[in-house]
Design a protein around this motif. Structure first.
Motif, PDB file in Angstrom:
ATOM      1  N   GLY A 192      -2.969  -2.501  28.314  1.00 31.10           N
ATOM      2  CA  GLY A 192      -2.588  -1.183  28.798  1.00 31.10           C
ATOM      3  C   GLY A 192      -2.654  -1.103  30.311  1.00 31.10           C
ATOM      4  N   ASP A 193      -2.760   0.124  30.821  1.00 37.09           N
ATOM      5  CA  ASP A 193      -2.692   0.313  32.272  1.00 37.09           C
ATOM      6  C   ASP A 193      -4.021   0.745  32.887  1.00 37.09           C
ATOM      7  OD1 ASP A 193      -2.901   2.881  31.349  1.00 37.09           O
ATOM      8  OD2 ASP A 193      -1.140   3.656  32.382  1.00 37.09           O
ATOM      9  N   PHE A 194      -5.116   0.483  32.176  1.00 36.81           N
ATOM     10  CA  PHE A 194      -6.416   0.773  32.775  1.00 36.81           C
ATOM     11  C   PHE A 194      -7.457  -0.230  32.291  1.00 36.81           C
ATOM     12  CE2 PHE A 194      -6.957   2.814  28.720  1.00 36.81           C
ATOM     13  CZ  PHE A 194      -8.326   2.961  28.490  1.00 36.81           C
ATOM     14  N   VAL A 195      -8.553  -0.299  33.026  1.00 35.27           N
ATOM     15  CA  VAL A 195      -9.661  -1.203  32.721  1.00 35.27           C
ATOM     16  C   VAL A 195     -10.911  -0.362  32.517  1.00 35.27           C
ATOM     17  CG1 VAL A 195     -11.094  -3.089  33.607  1.00 35.27           C
ATOM     18  CG2 VAL A 195      -8.638  -3.040  34.122  1.00 35.27           C
ATOM     19  N   TYR A 196     -11.724  -0.759  31.537  1.00 35.94           N
ATOM     20  CA  TYR A 196     -12.969  -0.041  31.272  1.00 35.94           C
ATOM     21  C   TYR A 196     -14.105  -1.053  31.219  1.00 35.94           C
ATOM     22  CZ  TYR A 196     -15.747   3.910  29.605  1.00 35.94           C
ATOM     23  OH  TYR A 196     -16.660   4.933  29.519  1.00 35.94           O
ATOM     24  N   ALA A 197     -15.069  -0.906  32.125  1.00 39.89           N
ATOM     25  CA  ALA A 197     -16.199  -1.839  32.198  1.00 39.89           C
ATOM     26  C   ALA A 197     -17.521  -1.085  32.164  1.00 39.89           C
ATOM     27  CB  ALA A 197     -16.110  -2.680  33.475  1.00 39.89           C
ATOM     28  N   ARG A 198     -18.490  -1.648  31.456  1.00 37.04           N
ATOM     29  CA  ARG A 198     -19.843  -1.080  31.382  1.00 37.04           C
ATOM     30  C   ARG A 198     -20.806  -2.174  31.833  1.00 37.04           C
ATOM     31  NH1 ARG A 198     -21.862   0.694  26.464  1.00 37.04           N
ATOM     32  NH2 ARG A 198     -22.333   2.846  27.113  1.00 37.04           N
ATOM     33  N   LEU A 199     -21.420  -1.976  32.989  1.00 33.81           N
ATOM     34  CA  LEU A 199     -22.343  -2.962  33.539  1.00 33.81           C
ATOM     35  C   LEU A 199     -23.762  -2.593  33.115  1.00 33.81           C
ATOM     36  CD1 LEU A 199     -20.870  -3.650  37.090  1.00 33.81           C
ATOM     37  CD2 LEU A 199     -20.228  -4.579  34.851  1.00 33.81           C
ATOM     38  N   MET A 200     -24.406  -3.521  32.414  1.00 32.20           N
ATOM     39  CA  MET A 200     -25.673  -3.232  31.764  1.00 32.20           C
ATOM     40  C   MET A 200     -26.782  -4.176  32.223  1.00 32.20           C
ATOM     41  SD  MET A 200     -23.930  -2.723  27.995  1.00 32.20           S
ATOM     42  CE  MET A 200     -25.370  -2.016  27.190  1.00 32.20           C
ATOM     43  N   GLY A 201     -26.681  -4.633  33.481  1.00 32.88           N
ATOM     44  CA  GLY A 201     -27.653  -5.609  33.965  1.00 32.88           C
ATOM     45  C   GLY A 201     -28.396  -5.195  35.209  1.00 32.88           C
ATOM     46  N   SER A 202     -28.525  -3.899  35.476  1.00 36.86           N
ATOM     47  CA  SER A 202     -29.267  -3.479  36.680  1.00 36.86           C
ATOM     48  C   SER A 202     -30.728  -3.900  36.558  1.00 36.86           C
ATOM     49  CB  SER A 202     -29.154  -1.965  36.884  1.00 36.86           C
ATOM     50  OG  SER A 202     -29.628  -1.254  35.759  1.00 36.86           O
ATOM     51  N   ARG A 203     -31.329  -4.230  37.715  1.00 38.46           N
ATOM     52  CA  ARG A 203     -32.698  -4.750  37.744  1.00 38.46           C
ATOM     53  C   ARG A 203     -33.551  -3.936  38.711  1.00 38.46           C
ATOM     54  NH1 ARG A 203     -29.454  -9.888  38.942  1.00 38.46           N
ATOM     55  NH2 ARG A 203     -27.884  -8.305  38.534  1.00 38.46           N
ATOM     56  N   ASP A 204     -34.783  -3.744  38.316  1.00 38.07           N
ATOM     57  CA  ASP A 204     -35.685  -2.892  39.081  1.00 38.07           C
ATOM     58  C   ASP A 204     -35.950  -3.430  40.484  1.00 38.07           C
ATOM     59  OD1 ASP A 204     -37.622  -0.670  39.301  1.00 38.07           O
ATOM     60  OD2 ASP A 204     -39.096  -2.294  39.396  1.00 38.07           O
ATOM     61  N   GLN A 205     -35.962  -4.746  40.648  1.00 35.18           N
ATOM     62  CA  GLN A 205     -36.324  -5.318  41.946  1.00 35.18           C
ATOM     63  C   GLN A 205     -35.270  -5.091  43.019  1.00 35.18           C
ATOM     64  OE1 GLN A 205     -35.746  -7.057  39.132  1.00 35.18           O
ATOM     65  NE2 GLN A 205     -35.005  -9.145  39.523  1.00 35.18           N
ATOM     66  N   HIS A 206     -34.098  -4.616  42.633  1.00 31.43           N
ATOM     67  CA  HIS A 206     -33.042  -4.329  43.602  1.00 31.43           C
ATOM     68  C   HIS A 206     -32.870  -2.816  43.724  1.00 31.43           C
ATOM     69  CE1 HIS A 206     -32.035  -8.575  43.590  1.00 31.43           C
ATOM     70  NE2 HIS A 206     -31.881  -8.531  42.271  1.00 31.43           N
ATOM     71  N   ALA A 207     -32.961  -2.307  44.928  1.00 31.86           N
ATOM     72  CA  ALA A 207     -32.851  -0.861  45.136  1.00 31.86           C
ATOM     73  C   ALA A 207     -31.511  -0.328  44.650  1.00 31.86           C
ATOM     74  CB  ALA A 207     -33.042  -0.527  46.617  1.00 31.86           C
ATOM     75  N   THR A 208     -30.483  -1.179  44.704  1.00 33.57           N
ATOM     76  CA  THR A 208     -29.152  -0.786  44.227  1.00 33.57           C
ATOM     77  C   THR A 208     -28.850  -1.368  42.846  1.00 33.57           C
ATOM     78  OG1 THR A 208     -28.210  -2.634  45.480  1.00 33.57           O
ATOM     79  CG2 THR A 208     -28.185  -0.458  46.534  1.00 33.57           C
ATOM     80  N   GLY A 209     -29.871  -1.734  42.103  1.00 36.38           N
ATOM     81  CA  GLY A 209     -29.684  -2.205  40.741  1.00 36.38           C
ATOM     82  C   GLY A 209     -29.198  -3.639  40.637  1.00 36.38           C
ATOM     83  N   TYR A 210     -28.175  -3.960  41.381  1.00 39.36           N
ATOM     84  CA  TYR A 210     -27.631  -5.313  41.475  1.00 39.36           C
ATOM     85  C   TYR A 210     -27.788  -5.784  42.921  1.00 39.36           C
ATOM     86  CZ  TYR A 210     -25.226  -5.045  36.902  1.00 39.36           C
ATOM     87  OH  TYR A 210     -24.926  -4.956  35.571  1.00 39.36           O
ATOM     88  N   PRO A 211     -27.982  -7.080  43.157  1.00 41.45           N
ATOM     89  CA  PRO A 211     -28.058  -7.561  44.541  1.00 41.45           C
ATOM     90  C   PRO A 211     -26.721  -7.391  45.254  1.00 41.45           C
ATOM     91  CG  PRO A 211     -28.018  -9.414  43.008  1.00 41.45           C
ATOM     92  CD  PRO A 211     -28.173  -8.166  42.169  1.00 41.45           C
ATOM     93  N   ALA A 212     -26.771  -7.399  46.568  1.00 41.00           N
ATOM     94  CA  ALA A 212     -25.587  -7.110  47.377  1.00 41.00           C
ATOM     95  C   ALA A 212     -24.433  -8.058  47.088  1.00 41.00           C
ATOM     96  CB  ALA A 212     -25.958  -7.178  48.866  1.00 41.00           C
ATOM     97  N   ASP A 213     -24.714  -9.353  46.871  1.00 42.60           N
ATOM     98  CA  ASP A 213     -23.618 -10.293  46.646  1.00 42.60           C
ATOM     99  C   ASP A 213     -22.918 -10.037  45.317  1.00 42.60           C
ATOM    100  OD1 ASP A 213     -25.927 -11.161  45.270  1.00 42.60           O
ATOM    101  OD2 ASP A 213     -25.264 -13.242  45.277  1.00 42.60           O
ATOM    102  N   GLU A 214     -23.672  -9.594  44.306  1.00 46.44           N
ATOM    103  CA  GLU A 214     -23.044  -9.283  43.020  1.00 46.44           C
ATOM    104  C   GLU A 214     -22.205  -8.013  43.112  1.00 46.44           C
ATOM    105  OE1 GLU A 214     -25.600  -9.395  39.599  1.00 46.44           O
ATOM    106  OE2 GLU A 214     -26.654 -11.195  40.309  1.00 46.44           O
ATOM    107  N   LEU A 215     -22.688  -7.026  43.839  1.00 48.42           N
ATOM    108  CA  LEU A 215     -21.897  -5.812  44.034  1.00 48.42           C
ATOM    109  C   LEU A 215     -20.609  -6.121  44.793  1.00 48.42           C
ATOM    110  CD1 LEU A 215     -24.639  -3.154  44.858  1.00 48.42           C
ATOM    111  CD2 LEU A 215     -23.342  -3.390  42.728  1.00 48.42           C
ATOM    112  N   GLN A 216     -20.706  -6.998  45.783  1.00 52.63           N
ATOM    113  CA  GLN A 216     -19.511  -7.381  46.533  1.00 52.63           C
ATOM    114  C   GLN A 216     -18.514  -8.092  45.624  1.00 52.63           C
ATOM    115  OE1 GLN A 216     -18.972  -6.718  50.097  1.00 52.63           O
ATOM    116  NE2 GLN A 216     -16.968  -7.041  49.140  1.00 52.63           N
ATOM    117  N   GLN A 217     -19.030  -8.905  44.721  1.00 55.00           N
ATOM    118  CA  GLN A 217     -18.162  -9.601  43.767  1.00 55.00           C
ATOM    119  C   GLN A 217     -17.471  -8.608  42.842  1.00 55.00           C
ATOM    120  OE1 GLN A 217     -20.134 -12.278  40.944  1.00 55.00           O
ATOM    121  NE2 GLN A 217     -18.488 -13.763  41.253  1.00 55.00           N
TER     122      GLN A 217
END
Length: 275
Positions: A192-217
């Motif tokens: 179809g014409d849209f994407v749906y993603a659910r990210l379920m790997g946030s970690r407490d040791q990162h203030a933004t849940g995911y490290p910066a390089d993973e968010l950039q990816q």
């Protein structure tokens, strides 16, 4: 509503958010400002994020006036997605749930233009009959009250999670939900014409849940999806579709280190908006 909590404009066609908006650890300055009354939490969250996945509808639908209130509390351009009720997706005969589907959608349609995709999640342990699933998917309406209605399916039955499933949903223009959870089968095949993603790997040791390089990816992946391109680094079940017209992207940070998820959503949105 006023714009007391308004944030800067965001990239069109990209909706990044969290699951729900009522969570005690988000109060007191973690996400919600100190002193913010609970009845204004949705108003605040909807001006800091571009979307919210409503999880509570899995357990029970709301009265139409509740949906109308949620619509009116959110700014133009904000969208909700919502999980379909458990009573439907756990029915023994999915093809026989047409009346229940109509009742659910009739109510939630009161979100008006704030209503985005509906998520039909089939839990682990549920063995799906493929013919029954195919008949069920044909019951999902392509339009609601004159507006296009989009649907996404999350299948956790590994025996049904294959290239045949991808072919089936592509026929219907339904999206396959991608998750990064190791506990469930996952794939990023486009449909179809849209994407749906659910990210379920946030970690407490990162203030933004995911490290910066993973968010950039993830920001780079969103940009490719938005251009209509595939992300070949993610797992797939079938042959990739050729590049197509731009796709809308709906991405949510769900569960895991839940207290970090609003920060993760805002950080990823900022990365996307920079590009």
């Amino acid at each position: 509503m006023n714009d007391l909590f308004a944030s800067a404009p965001h990239t069109p066609g990209v909706h990044i958010g969290i699951g729900g908006w009522t969570y005690v650890p988000w109060r007191g300055g973690t996400f919600y400002p100190v002193g913010l009354v609970q009845r204004r939490e949705l108003e605040y969250a909807s001006q800091q994020l571009t979307s919210i996945e409503i999880n509570g509808t899995y357990y029970g639908a709301q009265k139409p006036h509740i949906y109308t209130g949620w619509r009116d509390a959110t700014p133009e351009g904000f969208v909700f997605s919502a999980k379909a009720p458990k009573r439907i997706v756990t029915a023994r005969k999915l093809a026989g749930t047409g009346g229940q589907i109509e009742d659910f959608i009739d109510g939630i349609s009161h979100l008006g233009d704030r209503l985005g995709p509906l998520v039909w999640q089939f839990e682990a342990g549920r063995r799906l009959d493929r013919d029954d699933l195919a008949a069920f998917l044909q019951l999902l309406p392509a339009q609601v009250n004159g507006r296009r209605q989009r649907h996404a399916v999350e299948v956790r039955d590994p025996t049904c999670f294959d290239a045949e499933l991808v072919a089936l949903i592509r026929q219907q223009g339904i999206a396959l939900v991608y998750t990064d959870a190791s506990d469930y089968p996952n794939a990023a095949d486009l449909s179809g014409d849209f994407v749906y993603a659910r990210l379920m790997g946030s970690r407490d040791q990162h203030a933004t849940g995911y490290p910066a390089d993973e968010l950039q990816q993830w920001a780079a992946r969103i940009q490719r999806w938005r251009k209509g391109e595939d992300n070949p680094d993610l797992p797939h079940l079938a042959a990739p579709e050729p590049a197509a017209a731009p796709r809308e992207v709906f991405l949510y940070f769900i569960s895991a280190a839940k207290h970090r998820n609003p920060a993760a959503a805002r950080a990823l949105q900022q990365l996307v908006d920079k590009n």
